[in-house]
Design a protein around this motif. Structure first.
Motif, PDB file in Angstrom:
ATOM      1  N   ILE A  82     -79.456 -20.082 114.341  1.00 52.82           N
ATOM      2  CA  ILE A  82     -80.827 -19.718 114.713  1.00 52.82           C
ATOM      3  C   ILE A  82     -81.154 -18.278 114.326  1.00 52.82           C
ATOM      4  O   ILE A  82     -82.146 -17.713 114.783  1.00 52.82           O
ATOM      5  CB  ILE A  82     -81.096 -19.959 116.216  1.00 52.82           C
ATOM      6  N   ASP A 140     -86.000 -17.689 126.772  1.00 55.61           N
ATOM      7  CA  ASP A 140     -85.461 -18.512 125.682  1.00 55.61           C
ATOM      8  C   ASP A 140     -85.743 -17.894 124.310  1.00 55.61           C
ATOM      9  O   ASP A 140     -84.941 -18.031 123.393  1.00 55.61           O
ATOM     10  CB  ASP A 140     -85.917 -19.975 125.774  1.00 55.61           C
ATOM     11  N   VAL A 160     -83.625 -27.411 119.501  1.00 47.16           N
ATOM     12  CA  VAL A 160     -84.265 -27.016 120.768  1.00 47.16           C
ATOM     13  C   VAL A 160     -85.342 -25.966 120.528  1.00 47.16           C
ATOM     14  O   VAL A 160     -86.214 -25.773 121.366  1.00 47.16           O
ATOM     15  CB  VAL A 160     -83.259 -26.495 121.828  1.00 47.16           C
ATOM     16  N   ASN A 161     -85.278 -25.303 119.390  1.00 48.74           N
ATOM     17  CA  ASN A 161     -86.328 -24.334 119.106  1.00 48.74           C
ATOM     18  C   ASN A 161     -87.435 -24.910 118.234  1.00 48.74           C
ATOM     19  O   ASN A 161     -88.215 -24.187 117.627  1.00 48.74           O
ATOM     20  CB  ASN A 161     -85.724 -23.071 118.494  1.00 48.74           C
ATOM     21  N   ARG A 167     -72.801 -22.102 115.303  1.00 48.72           N
ATOM     22  CA  ARG A 167     -73.900 -22.583 116.138  1.00 48.72           C
ATOM     23  C   ARG A 167     -74.827 -21.423 116.514  1.00 48.72           C
ATOM     24  O   ARG A 167     -76.051 -21.544 116.505  1.00 48.72           O
ATOM     25  CB  ARG A 167     -73.279 -23.195 117.392  1.00 48.72           C
ATOM     26  N   ALA A 168     -74.204 -20.280 116.835  1.00 47.88           N
ATOM     27  CA  ALA A 168     -75.007 -19.117 117.212  1.00 47.88           C
ATOM     28  C   ALA A 168     -75.747 -18.556 115.992  1.00 47.88           C
ATOM     29  O   ALA A 168     -76.885 -18.111 116.097  1.00 47.88           O
ATOM     30  CB  ALA A 168     -74.120 -18.048 117.834  1.00 47.88           C
ATOM     31  N   GLY A 191     -79.290 -25.602 118.146  1.00 49.07           N
ATOM     32  CA  GLY A 191     -80.159 -24.445 118.377  1.00 49.07           C
ATOM     33  C   GLY A 191     -81.479 -24.574 117.630  1.00 49.07           C
ATOM     34  O   GLY A 191     -82.528 -24.164 118.122  1.00 49.07           O
ATOM     35  N   ARG A 249     -83.114 -15.198 123.854  1.00 50.15           N
ATOM     36  CA  ARG A 249     -81.776 -15.721 123.561  1.00 50.15           C
ATOM     37  C   ARG A 249     -81.675 -16.266 122.145  1.00 50.15           C
ATOM     38  O   ARG A 249     -80.575 -16.433 121.614  1.00 50.15           O
ATOM     39  CB  ARG A 249     -81.392 -16.774 124.601  1.00 50.15           C
ATOM     40  N   LYS A 250     -82.810 -16.567 121.563  1.00 49.55           N
ATOM     41  CA  LYS A 250     -82.820 -16.950 120.161  1.00 49.55           C
ATOM     42  C   LYS A 250     -82.544 -15.725 119.288  1.00 49.55           C
ATOM     43  O   LYS A 250     -81.946 -15.814 118.230  1.00 49.55           O
ATOM     44  CB  LYS A 250     -84.217 -17.511 119.825  1.00 49.55           C
ATOM     45  N   MET A 294     -74.871 -15.581 121.386  1.00 51.66           N
ATOM     46  CA  MET A 294     -73.677 -15.255 122.156  1.00 51.66           C
ATOM     47  C   MET A 294     -72.547 -16.232 121.884  1.00 51.66           C
ATOM     48  O   MET A 294     -72.763 -17.425 121.726  1.00 51.66           O
ATOM     49  CB  MET A 294     -74.005 -15.262 123.650  1.00 51.66           C
ATOM     50  N   ASN A 329     -78.640 -10.598 126.814  1.00 48.36           N
ATOM     51  CA  ASN A 329     -79.373 -11.858 126.603  1.00 48.36           C
ATOM     52  C   ASN A 329     -79.773 -12.466 127.948  1.00 48.36           C
ATOM     53  O   ASN A 329     -80.050 -13.651 128.046  1.00 48.36           O
ATOM     54  CB  ASN A 329     -78.583 -12.849 125.749  1.00 48.36           C
TER      55      ASN A 329
END
Lengths: 294, 250
Positions: free
Chosen positions: B163, B80, B110-111, B159-160, B107, B83-84, B88, B50
């Protein structure tokens, strides 16, 4: 009871420790004592002149009678003006230095310069402000020129405060945010800044305390010897508490007669600074709690 | 089908040659475990997927890394976005100082997701996937810091997941947790592989044995052996692997 140490060795260790701690304690108390003495001294001598009249009227009779209202207003104007200038520039610079700048010669250079700026004597800021703002830019002796000069003085403090507050935020929060696809700006804005906010605001208010007490930078840029009317624009001169204190203690028309006024002025100045510090403390705790919640 | 594929990956920290030509492929919807002694490069390798290594000054990477067929180091890749796609979970639980709800919603926000109903549904689903929903459903507005360490780590997993990444990287996700939370997390990993490709770095060989389908053994920046977990642990081909799993070093 002892585990191998002879009783006399034991006693000696104890004694050394007790002496050391006694000295530390004594010195710590003496710091507090100095502050208490200063405050008490000013309070005792100044409290008698504090009255509604003193706080709400202009000086009269060659500054031996009346009050200090124009100086209070002047100092508030200068504090607000200098912060309008120093906060945005200082905070943004601090964010840039800590969050964005790569570890390069440029970053080190900026940090070095910031530290050097903090080390410049305030009278030099005064001279510089006079040359640049008063004459070069043609602002004249004015709130604008004085605020900018005081703002320059506060700038390194604001930058350092912001930087330190950001540095205290554990990197795992940044990494956690970036790993979710947030950009660096989103990470700074949504995670890092809210966490650093209580400490930043504390530092800012402490810098207000510093600025409100400065005399040298306003000497040639804004401060009026005697000006009973209030300013009507940023191009007006004003009286200011620290300069007023200086004037009535050294070069008033009748220094002996205005002595009490001087202590009263010092008292008001100290109270303003103390209030700022208390506010800083309260805000830090208030926002500290809030940050954890949202 | 391969989800992550690397070809001759070399990584340098300044002069230090940390990864020495790693070529391997991780299968979709399987759990792949990286084992090896401290400093062998397994976490460094994981962080290539990532591009977390981008954050460290002086890192240089050579070779090719493909995720779902896309070369993630080519210049048109937005980090970014990557990483979506590749989530991780870290060694130490690192929830944000926000509410439980906002941690999971972060997440999405921010996306660019703004639809409140969508966010609420996704938060609930992610917390359920992370086996945390029942424990927190009545206190979503409470600070995430009020949760226990194990709950915090499952929150970070939720949280991971929120998204919807395709690959989930886990860097020693249980090393800061107590045995009970560890067991829960391992169970969770087992369930998650239905929908995600999971790559997990672990110090704990029993854990690798329990949760993974494939295991890779790293030593001194090299991939020594990579096989089905059962094969690697019962019938290692390389002497170094054998020494490590029998506890002769590490």
């Amino acid at each position: 009871m002892s585990f191998g140490n002879t009783p006399s060795a034991h006693r000696k260790k104890r004694l050394t420790q007790n002496i050391a701690f006694f000295i530390f304690r004594l010195l710590s108390f003496s710091v507090v004592a100095i502050l208490v003495v200063i405050l008490g001294f000013i309070l005792v001598r100044g409290i008698s002149v504090i009255s509604w009249e003193f706080l709400s009227e202009a000086p009269r009779e060659g500054m031996t009678e009346g009050g200090i209202f124009p100086a209070i207003v002047g100092t508030l104007c200068l504090v607000v003006g200098s912060m309008l200038f120093a906060f945005p520039i200082g905070i943004l610079s601090g964010i840039y230095i800590n969050e964005y700048a790569k570890d390069s010669w440029f970053k080190r250079f900026v940090k070095l310069m910031t530290n050097n700026l903090a080390g410049i004597p305030s009278i030099v800021f005064g001279l510089f402000g006079m040359a640049l703002f008063v004459h070069q830019f043609g602002f004249g002796d004015s709130i604008l020129a004085g605020s900018l000069t005081l703002g320059l003085l506060a700038l390194p403090v604001v930058i350092r405060t912001t930087e330190e507050a950001l540095k205290a935020i554990d990197n795992s929060f940044r990494i956690g945010s970036l790993a979710l696809g947030a950009t660096k700006w989103q990470t700074t804005r949504r995670v890092v800044l809210p966490m650093a906010f209580p400490n930043i605001i504390t530092g800012l208010i402490l810098s207000i305390g510093r600025v409100s007490g400065e005399t040298a930078p306003i000497l040639f840029t804004v401060a009026a010897y005697f000006l009973p009317k209030l300013p009507s624009s940023v191009f007006d001169q004003v009286m200011a508490l620290p300069y007023h204190l200086y004037v009535i203690s050294t070069s008033g028309t009748n220094i002996e007669a205005s002595r009490a006024m001087a202590y009263g002025t010092a008292f008001v100045l100290i109270v303003i600074v103390l209030l700022a510090n208390l506010l800083a403390n309260w805000l830090r705790r208030y926002f500290g709690k809030k940050v954890k919640m949202n | 089908m391969n989800s992550v594929e690397t070809k001759d990956v070399h990584l340098y920290y300044g002069d230090f040659h940390a990864l020495k030509g790693i070529t391997m492929a991780m299968r979709k919807n399987q759990v792949t475990a990286f084992i090896g002694p401290s400093g062998c490069g397994k976490s460094t390798y994981l962080r290539c997927f990532n591009r977390m290594n981008d954050l460290i000054d002086g890192v240089r990477i050579e070779g090719e890394i493909l995720i779902d067929g896309v070369d993630i180091y080519k210049s048109s890749i937005q980090v970014d976005d990557l990483r979506k796609h590749v989530g991780m979970v870290f060694q130490k639980p690192n929830p944000f100082p926000k509410s439980i709800f906002e941690n999971v919603a972060y997440g999405l926000r921010v996306n660019g997701t703004k639809d409140r109903q969508f966010i609420e549904e996704r938060v609930e689903r992610s917390l359920k996937q992370a086996a945390l929903w029942d424990e927190v459903k009545d206190k979503l507005k409470k600070s995430a810091f009020e949760l226990s360490g194990g709950q915090q780590q499952r929150l970070c997993i939720a949280r991971a997941l929120a998204i919807e990444p395709s690959v989930l990287l886990m860097d020693e996700p249980t090393s800061a947790l107590d045995p009970l939370s560890t067991a829960k997390t391992e169970e969770l990993i087992h369930e998650l592989k239905e929908n995600y490709t999971i790559v997990i770095v672990t110090h704990n060989m029993q854990q690798a044995g329990r949760v993974s389908d494939y295991t890779a053994f790293f030593y001194l920046g090299e991939l020594v052996e990579y096989a089905k977990t059962k094969t690697l642990f019962t019938n290692p081909k390389d002497q170094r692997t054998q020494n490590y799993i029998t506890g002769r070093f590490g």
